[in-house]
Write an enzyme that holds these catalytic residues in place. Structure first.
Site, PDB file in Angstrom:
ATOM      1  N   SER A   1       0.870  -1.117  -0.075  1.00  0.00           N
ATOM      2  CA  SER A   1      -0.023   0.085  -0.077  1.00  0.00           C
ATOM      3  C   SER A   1       0.880   1.367  -0.046  1.00  0.00           C
ATOM      4  O   SER A   1       1.834   1.269   0.564  1.00  0.00           O
ATOM      5  CB  SER A   1      -0.931  -0.114   1.253  1.00  0.00           C
ATOM      6  OG  SER A   1      -1.766   1.111   1.367  1.00  0.00           O
TER       7      SER A   1
ATOM      8  N   HIS B   1      -2.819   7.312  -4.010  1.00  0.00           N
ATOM      9  CA  HIS B   1      -2.904   6.207  -3.164  1.00  0.00           C
ATOM     10  C   HIS B   1      -3.049   5.183  -4.148  1.00  0.00           C
ATOM     11  O   HIS B   1      -3.970   5.108  -5.274  1.00  0.00           O
ATOM     12  CB  HIS B   1      -4.153   5.933  -2.413  1.00  0.00           C
ATOM     13  CG  HIS B   1      -4.541   4.740  -1.711  1.00  0.00           C
ATOM     14  ND1 HIS B   1      -5.724   4.238  -2.226  1.00  0.00           N
ATOM     15  CD2 HIS B   1      -3.933   4.082  -0.820  1.00  0.00           C
ATOM     16  CE1 HIS B   1      -5.811   3.122  -1.803  1.00  0.00           C
ATOM     17  NE2 HIS B   1      -4.877   2.959  -0.722  1.00  0.00           N
TER      18      HIS B   1
ATOM     19  N   ASN C   1      -2.955   0.432  -3.710  1.00  0.00           N
ATOM     20  CA  ASN C   1      -2.572  -0.893  -2.916  1.00  0.00           C
ATOM     21  C   ASN C   1      -2.969  -1.913  -3.823  1.00  0.00           C
ATOM     22  O   ASN C   1      -4.125  -2.044  -4.704  1.00  0.00           O
ATOM     23  CB  ASN C   1      -3.162  -0.764  -1.728  1.00  0.00           C
ATOM     24  CG  ASN C   1      -4.758  -1.074  -1.687  1.00  0.00           C
ATOM     25  OD1 ASN C   1      -5.048  -2.323  -1.580  1.00  0.00           O
ATOM     26  ND2 ASN C   1      -5.770  -0.149  -1.411  1.00  0.00           N
ATOM     27  N   VAL C   2      -2.394  -3.070  -3.608  1.00  0.00           N
ATOM     28  CA  VAL C   2      -2.648  -4.345  -4.114  1.00  0.00           C
ATOM     29  C   VAL C   2      -2.440  -5.318  -2.783  1.00  0.00           C
ATOM     30  O   VAL C   2      -1.507  -5.263  -2.226  1.00  0.00           O
ATOM     31  CB  VAL C   2      -1.896  -4.920  -5.273  1.00  0.00           C
ATOM     32  CG1 VAL C   2      -2.178  -4.111  -6.545  1.00  0.00           C
ATOM     33  CG2 VAL C   2      -0.315  -4.833  -5.052  1.00  0.00           C
ATOM     34  N   ARG C   3      -3.337  -6.342  -2.815  1.00  0.00           N
ATOM     35  CA  ARG C   3      -3.458  -7.118  -1.557  1.00  0.00           C
ATOM     36  C   ARG C   3      -4.256  -8.545  -1.968  1.00  0.00           C
ATOM     37  O   ARG C   3      -4.649  -8.682  -2.840  1.00  0.00           O
ATOM     38  CB  ARG C   3      -4.099  -6.393  -0.406  1.00  0.00           C
ATOM     39  CG  ARG C   3      -5.677  -6.025  -0.724  1.00  0.00           C
ATOM     40  CD  ARG C   3      -6.156  -5.184  -0.074  1.00  0.00           C
ATOM     41  NE  ARG C   3      -7.822  -5.052  -0.171  1.00  0.00           N
ATOM     42  CZ  ARG C   3      -8.096  -4.092  -1.052  1.00  0.00           C
ATOM     43  NH1 ARG C   3      -7.237  -3.086  -1.537  1.00  0.00           N
ATOM     44  NH2 ARG C   3      -9.402  -3.935  -1.157  1.00  0.00           N
TER      45      ARG C   3
ATOM     46  N   HIS D   1      -6.850   7.907 -15.301  1.00  0.00           N
ATOM     47  CA  HIS D   1      -7.893   7.087 -15.386  1.00  0.00           C
ATOM     48  C   HIS D   1      -7.452   6.569 -16.829  1.00  0.00           C
ATOM     49  O   HIS D   1      -7.985   5.042 -16.826  1.00  0.00           O
ATOM     50  CB  HIS D   1      -9.333   7.969 -15.803  1.00  0.00           C
ATOM     51  CG  HIS D   1     -10.005   8.325 -14.500  1.00  0.00           C
ATOM     52  ND1 HIS D   1     -10.847   7.254 -13.874  1.00  0.00           N
ATOM     53  CD2 HIS D   1      -9.680   9.422 -13.820  1.00  0.00           C
ATOM     54  CE1 HIS D   1     -11.103   8.122 -12.851  1.00  0.00           C
ATOM     55  NE2 HIS D   1     -10.495   9.241 -12.640  1.00  0.00           N
TER      56      HIS D   1
ATOM     57  N   HIS E   1     -20.750  11.614   5.151  1.00  0.00           N
ATOM     58  CA  HIS E   1     -21.065  12.736   6.130  1.00  0.00           C
ATOM     59  C   HIS E   1     -20.638  14.036   5.634  1.00  0.00           C
ATOM     60  O   HIS E   1     -21.375  15.075   6.108  1.00  0.00           O
ATOM     61  CB  HIS E   1     -20.359  12.506   7.478  1.00  0.00           C
ATOM     62  CG  HIS E   1     -18.542  12.716   7.384  1.00  0.00           C
ATOM     63  ND1 HIS E   1     -17.866  11.715   6.743  1.00  0.00           N
ATOM     64  CD2 HIS E   1     -18.082  13.493   7.648  1.00  0.00           C
ATOM     65  CE1 HIS E   1     -16.815  12.064   6.810  1.00  0.00           C
ATOM     66  NE2 HIS E   1     -16.677  13.253   7.479  1.00  0.00           N
TER      67      HIS E   1
ATOM     68  N   ARG F   1       1.080  -2.523  12.980  1.00  0.00           N
ATOM     69  CA  ARG F   1       1.882  -1.684  13.666  1.00  0.00           C
ATOM     70  C   ARG F   1       1.238  -0.217  13.248  1.00  0.00           C
ATOM     71  O   ARG F   1       1.182   0.226  12.203  1.00  0.00           O
ATOM     72  CB  ARG F   1       3.462  -1.453  12.861  1.00  0.00           C
ATOM     73  CG  ARG F   1       4.427  -0.713  13.405  1.00  0.00           C
ATOM     74  CD  ARG F   1       5.596  -0.994  12.736  1.00  0.00           C
ATOM     75  NE  ARG F   1       6.549  -0.063  13.368  1.00  0.00           N
ATOM     76  CZ  ARG F   1       7.363   0.800  12.683  1.00  0.00           C
ATOM     77  NH1 ARG F   1       7.076   0.966  11.395  1.00  0.00           N
ATOM     78  NH2 ARG F   1       8.219   1.608  13.233  1.00  0.00           N
TER      79      ARG F   1
END
Length: 310
Positions: A102, A116, A118-120, A156, A186, A271
Site C-alpha cells: 500500500s 494512493h 494498493n494491491v493485496r 484514468h 457525512h 503496527r
C-alpha cells in the site's frame, strides 16, 4: 518475518509467489520515487507478535514529497478481526493470512495531487469441512487540490489500460466501485477524482486474478510519474498551501472513519506507526467554510462529481 506459523494456503493458491511479487513491487516503486524526489526513503522492518510483520519505506521532507510511504505487510493469525468478517459471516473465527503493498504520496506542491495505490491478497484456509476462501483486492485513486483535466484523463487512462487485457467490463465496474468507495457520506462529497477499486476478486481463478493484480501494481508508475514531472515546478504560495491543508483534512476523515485497510490493520494488531503514516503531515479544519464562487479553489468541485474521464 517468519512464515512458520502461517496457515496453510488453499489448494491451487501460491501465496509465496504473491509475496515475492509484492516485495519486488515495493522495491521497484521506491526506486522510481527516489529518482523523482532526489532523496532516499528510510526503511523500517517490523514484527507482529501475533504472527507476521512488514517493511515500511517512508520519506519525509523530500524534494517533492512532504510525506510518502510504500508499505509491505504480511500478517497471519488464528482469528479474523471484525472488520474482515463484518460482511462475510462465514469467515468469522477463521485463521487467516493477509499480505499487500500500500502506498500514499503527499507532495508538498499543491498543484501535485496526492495519490494512493494498493494491491493485496487474503486467504482463510478451510477447517471442519469448510471450503478455503481467498481473494485479491486493490486499486489506485487520485486526490488533486488544483486539478488539471489532462492529468486526470491520463490517470484514468492508465487504470483502464491495466484492466483491458482481462475483461472490458472490469474498468467501468471498478471505476464505479472506486467512486462509491472513496466517498465521504457525512460530507456528501468525493475524496478525489477516483480511479479504480476492487475487492473479493477470485475470478476466473488464482492465476488470472493474480495476473490482473500484477497489471494494476505495475501500471502505477506510469499512471503517476508523468503528472509529477509536469507539475512539480508549478509556482505556488501560502494561499495554495492553506487550501491544500484544508482538503487534506477530508483525506484524514476518510481514512479514520471509512477506510477498510486502516480498520483491518488496527484491529488485527498491525503496527500503528506504519498504518497511520499514510496521513498527511499537515492538515487543517475550518468551521463551515466554502471557497469563494468562481475562485480556483471552487473549481475543484467540478472534478469531484463522478464522470467518465476516458
Amino acid at each position: 518475518m517468519s512464515e512458520a506459523d502461517a496457515p496453510a494456503a488453499a489448494p491451487g493458491v501460491d501465496a509465496g509467489a504473491v509475496r515475492d511479487y509484492l516485495l519486488g513491487l515495493q522495491r521497484r516503486i521506491v526506486a522510481g520515487l527516489e529518482a523523482l524526489d532526489g532523496q532516499p526513503f528510510r526503511t523500517d522492518t517490523w514484527q507482529r507478535a501475533e504472527g507476521g510483520g512488514g517493511i515500511s519505506r517512508v520519506i519525509e521532507e523530500g524534494g517533492v514529497f512532504e510525506r510518502g510511504a510504500v508499505l509491505f505487510s504480511q500478517v497471519h493469525g488464528a482469528r479474523l478481526p471484525a472488520s474482515a468478517s463484518a460482511h462475510r459471516a462465514e469467515l468469522a473465527g477463521r485463521a487467516f493470512e493477509a499480505m499487500g503493498v500500500s502506498l500514499v504520496l503527499h507532495p508538498r506542491n499543491p498543484y501535485l495531487p496526492t495519490v494512493h495505490m494498493n494491491v493485496r491478497f487474503f486467504v482463510a484456509p478451510g477447517s471442519d469441512g469448510a471450503a478455503p476462501v481467498w481473494w485479491f483486492g486493490g486499486g489506485m485513486d487520485l486526490t488533486p487540490y488544483y486539478p488539471f483535466e489532462e492529468d486526470v484523463v491520463h490517470f484514468h487512462g492508465a487504470c483502464r489500460q491495466a484492466l483491458a487485457p482481462f475483461d472490458a467490463r472490469y474498468h467501468p465496474r471498478f471505476k464505479k466501485w472506486c467512486d462509491e468507495y472513496f466517498y465521504l457520506k457525512h460530507r456528501a462529497e468525493a475524496r478525489g477524482v477516483g480511479g479504480i477499486f476492487f475487492d473479493d476478486l477470485n475470478e476466473p481463478g488464482f492465476e488470472r486474478a493474480f495476473a490482473l493484480v500484477r497489471s494494476v501494481g505495475d501500471a502505477f508508475p506510469g499512471a503517476y510519474a508523468p503528472i509529477v514531472e509536469r507539475r512539480r515546478d508549478h509556482p505556488y504560495g501560502e494561499r495554495e498551501r492553506d487550501f491544500q491543508a484544508y482538503r487534506r483534512g477530508r483525506y484524514v476523515e476518510f481514512n479514520l472513519v471509512y477506510d477498510r485497510g486502516t480498520l483491518f490493520g488496527l484491529q488485527s494488531g498491525g503496527r500503528a506507526e506504519s498504518i497511520l503514516c499514510s496521513m498527511p503531515p499537515l492538515a487543517r479544519w475550518r468551521y463551515d467554510w466554502q471557497p469563494q464562487q468562481g475562485s480556483p479553489e471552487a473549481r475543484l468541485n467540478e472534478f469531484l462529481a463522478p464522470r467518465d474521464w476516458v
